[in-house]
Design an enzyme around this catalytic site. Structure first.
Site, PDB file in Angstrom:
ATOM      1  N   GLY A  74       0.811  -1.214   0.000  1.00  0.00           N
ATOM      2  CA  GLY A  74       0.000   0.000   0.000  1.00  0.00           C
ATOM      3  C   GLY A  74       0.843   1.262   0.000  1.00  0.00           C
ATOM      4  CB  THR A  75       3.853   2.223   1.921  1.00  0.00           C
ATOM      5  OG1 THR A  75       3.247   1.939   3.183  1.00  0.00           O
ATOM      6  CG2 THR A  75       4.745   3.446   2.047  1.00  0.00           C
ATOM      7  CG  ASN A 158      -5.726   3.744   8.405  1.00  0.00           C
ATOM      8  OD1 ASN A 158      -6.030   4.732   7.731  1.00  0.00           O
ATOM      9  ND2 ASN A 158      -4.749   3.771   9.292  1.00  0.00           N
ATOM     10  CD  GLN A 186      -7.511  -0.829   6.656  1.00  0.00           C
ATOM     11  OE1 GLN A 186      -8.255  -1.773   6.924  1.00  0.00           O
ATOM     12  NE2 GLN A 186      -6.281  -0.754   7.135  1.00  0.00           N
ATOM     13  CB  SER A 206      -2.055  -3.103   1.098  1.00  0.00           C
ATOM     14  OG  SER A 206      -1.142  -3.827   1.895  1.00  0.00           O
ATOM     15  N   GLY A 207      -1.726  -6.203  -0.105  1.00  0.00           N
ATOM     16  CA  GLY A 207      -2.013  -7.624   0.074  1.00  0.00           C
ATOM     17  C   GLY A 207      -2.332  -8.025   1.503  1.00  0.00           C
ATOM     18  CG  HIS A 208      -0.161  -6.381   5.051  1.00  0.00           C
ATOM     19  ND1 HIS A 208      -0.393  -5.992   6.348  1.00  0.00           N
ATOM     20  CD2 HIS A 208       0.255  -5.284   4.396  1.00  0.00           C
ATOM     21  CE1 HIS A 208      -0.105  -4.695   6.453  1.00  0.00           C
ATOM     22  NE2 HIS A 208       0.289  -4.247   5.282  1.00  0.00           N
ATOM     23  CB  THR A 244      13.041  -9.543 -10.417  1.00  0.00           C
ATOM     24  OG1 THR A 244      14.172  -9.247 -11.227  1.00  0.00           O
ATOM     25  CG2 THR A 244      12.554 -10.949 -10.710  1.00  0.00           C
ATOM     26  CB  CYS A 332       0.968   6.122  25.775  1.00  0.00           C
ATOM     27  SG  CYS A 332       0.468   7.611  26.617  1.00  0.00           S
TER      28      CYS A 332
END
Ligand SMILES: Cc1ncc(COP(=O)(O)O)c(C=O)c1O
Lengths: 393, 133
Positions: A74-75, A158, A186, A206-208, A244, A332
């Site tokens: 995605g990035t 997201n 998303q 994005s795949g993940h 590749t 935090c």
């Protein structure tokens, strides 16, 4: 009692690789390991797999296969879309402040790319959102200048899960002849995405996030839209993305898109039911708890809460001990020690933002798991409130 | 932050904080931090013959903030005020087998809260002497 299996409720962060996806990928590591650019038949097998995957990815968004560029995720897709079009336009409107419109709640992959381009002389408008996280379309239209060449607005957020009116944005972009990019990382598999209906020129995947592995993704680039590559080299992927091809990853992404399409209606029903039960159960069982994001226009798997007088990181740590994996927008928990820019953009105070909790569901979650969360979360919130000096009954 | 970044001792104090609560008739109270930044802690002390005989805390914040609060109460309990004033942020972190670097500043305020409580006690003593009680 619940068994020792973890209850994973952080699918917006990442998803497990689906077994079917994994099985599809495995032969491409050790058996069909050819380079898709090679002329021999081993290369041919890889090339065939690459093109088959391209078809599957195209299908899930109703695009043509030659409009899909494979990337590392995605990035990279966001970077390629935005920088690629920006560098193409830089000379055209030189000196006049080439202009990009985006939103204030984008993923850092978009926001930081835009900030980087600002340093290179581009002008960027970061659109505000309303309390539910929806981009204000009137301000979008008013922000358009004759130098605006790109609108980049995510399909769904997201963090809070709010779905943007992409069709309307696509129409505005078309009316003004501006390129429209959307980060759909998303949304794939969670709602129908049709690039022709949305009128979008570029779309990031994005795949993940869709049960394929990490480190693989795709960018849809409409025919006729030309980009300047950000990776130079051997000219792979229509010269737009040299390197590749990651064949096992791409095969996995293809399979995941095929499954996303096949299972979408079943997924939506199952996940949305559980999510609605979760939201209802939490809001009913925890006083001073609130839902962030739009009540209806939200991703089917997203539940985003805030709880008065407690801090999110300690909440995550407590839930972790109870076997529940979740996420928060509290400063935090971030490396920057800043509360989430999304939560501040929807008008939460920093203190409210600290008390936020994101639970994002997936295919494998069960009713029993959700029952356990509804039973456990109130106890955890109560424990932390007892410790908190800010909690007053 | 992930669970793996914290020492076992931090996790243990976070899960089972010692001396949690308020002291209604405390002799000294110290509050430090700012909820806007995500951390606020209050320390309550009871003092007898210049010695901390009871101590309690309330904390809003991350696991490190809660663990350091818990730890400082253990370190300070039974100590003289002079001794307690010498407890440093580093002592607290060391006793917890260390804190993640990013937490050393923001969430390690417990020593400051203790010192504030002791100073509050001294202030109150001074006023009491002045008013002749
Ligand atoms: C909306 C959105 N865009 C982009 C990304 C980045 O994707 P990737 O992790 O594949 O680089 C993510 C995931 O973190 C996301 O949620």
């Amino acid at each position: 009692m619940i068994d020792l299996r973890r209850i994973y409720l952080d699918h917006a962060a990442t998803t497990p690789v689906d077994r079917e996806v994994l099985l599809e990928m495995l032969p491409y590591f050790t058996r069909f390991y050819g380079n898709a650019s090679s002329l021999h038949s081993d290369g041919g097998v890889a090339h065939e797999a690459l093109e088959k995957a391209r078809e599957k990815v195209a299908e899930v968004i109703n695009a043509e296969p030659d409009e899909i560029i494979f990337t590392s995720g995605g990035t990279e897709s966001d970077n390629l879309a935005i920088k690629g079009i920006a560098y193409k336009n830089k000379d055209k409107i030189k000196g006049k402040g080439p202009h990009i419109i985006t939103s204030s709640i984008e993923h850092p992959a978009v926001l930081e790319t835009c900030k980087f381009l600002e340093k290179e002389g581009f002008k960027v408008k970061y659109l505000p959102v309303d309390r539910d996280g929806i981009v204000k379309l009137d301000i979008l239209e008013k922000s358009i200048t004759k130098n605006t060449f790109l609108i980049s607005i995510m399909a769904a957020n997201n963090e809070i899960g709010t779905i943007q009116p992409v069709e309307e944005i696509g129409k505005i972009a078309k009316d003004y002849d501006i390129i429209f990019h959307t980060d759909a990382v998303q949304t794939i598999g969670k709602m129908p995405m049709d690039v022709k209906k949305i009128n979008v020129d570029m779309l990031s995947i994005s795949g993940h996030k869709i049960y394929a592995p990490k480190g693989v993704g795709a960018l849809y680039v409409k025919r006729g839209v030309t980009l300047q590559p950000i990776l130079n080299g051997g000219g792979h992927e229509r010269k737009l993305r040299s390197g590749t091809e990651n064949i096992p990853g791409i095969v996995g992404l293809g399979k995941a898109c095929e499954l996303a399409k096949k299972r979408m209606s079943k997924d939506i029903q199952h996940i949305k039911n559980l999510r609605d039960k979760l939201i209802k159960g939490i809001l009913e069982n925890i006083e001073k708890s609130y839902l962030n994001g739009h009540p209806e226009k939200r991703l089917i798997n997203n539940a985003h809460f805030r709880f008065t007088a407690i801090e999110g990181e300690s909440l995550i740590m407590d839930l972790d001990e109870k076997g529940i994996a979740a996420s928060t927008g509290s400063a935090c928990s971030s490396k920057k020690l800043q509360p989430s820019h999304v939560l501040l953009a929807i008008g939460l105070t920093p203190v409210e933002a600290h008390g936020s909790l994101r639970l994002t569901l997936g295919r494998k979650n069960t009713k029993n798991e959700i029952d356990y969360v509804i039973e456990t979360l109130p106890k955890v919130v109560n424990r932390l409130r007892e410790i908190s000096p800010l909690w007053k009954k | 932050m992930s669970a793996g970044m914290y020492s076992e001792k931090v996790i243990e104090h976070f899960r089972n904080p010692r001396n949690m609560g308020e002291i209604k008739d405390a002799d000294g109270v110290g509050t430090v931090g700012n909820p806007i930044c995500g951390d606020q802690m209050t320390i309550y002390i009871k003092v007898k013959n210049d010695r901390i005989v009871d101590i309690k805390f309330k904390t809003f914040g991350c696991a490190a903030a809660i663990a350091t609060s818990s730890m400082i109460t253990e370190l300070a309990k039974g100590k003289t005020l002079e001794e307690a004033m010498k407890i440093t942020r580093k002592d607290v972190a060391d006793e917890l087998d260390g804190l993640p670097p990013i937490k050393m500043h923001c969430s390690n305020l417990a020593a400051d809260a203790l010192h504030a409580a002791i100073k509050d006690y001294w202030e109150k003593q001074k006023k009491r002497k002045k008013s002749g009680k």
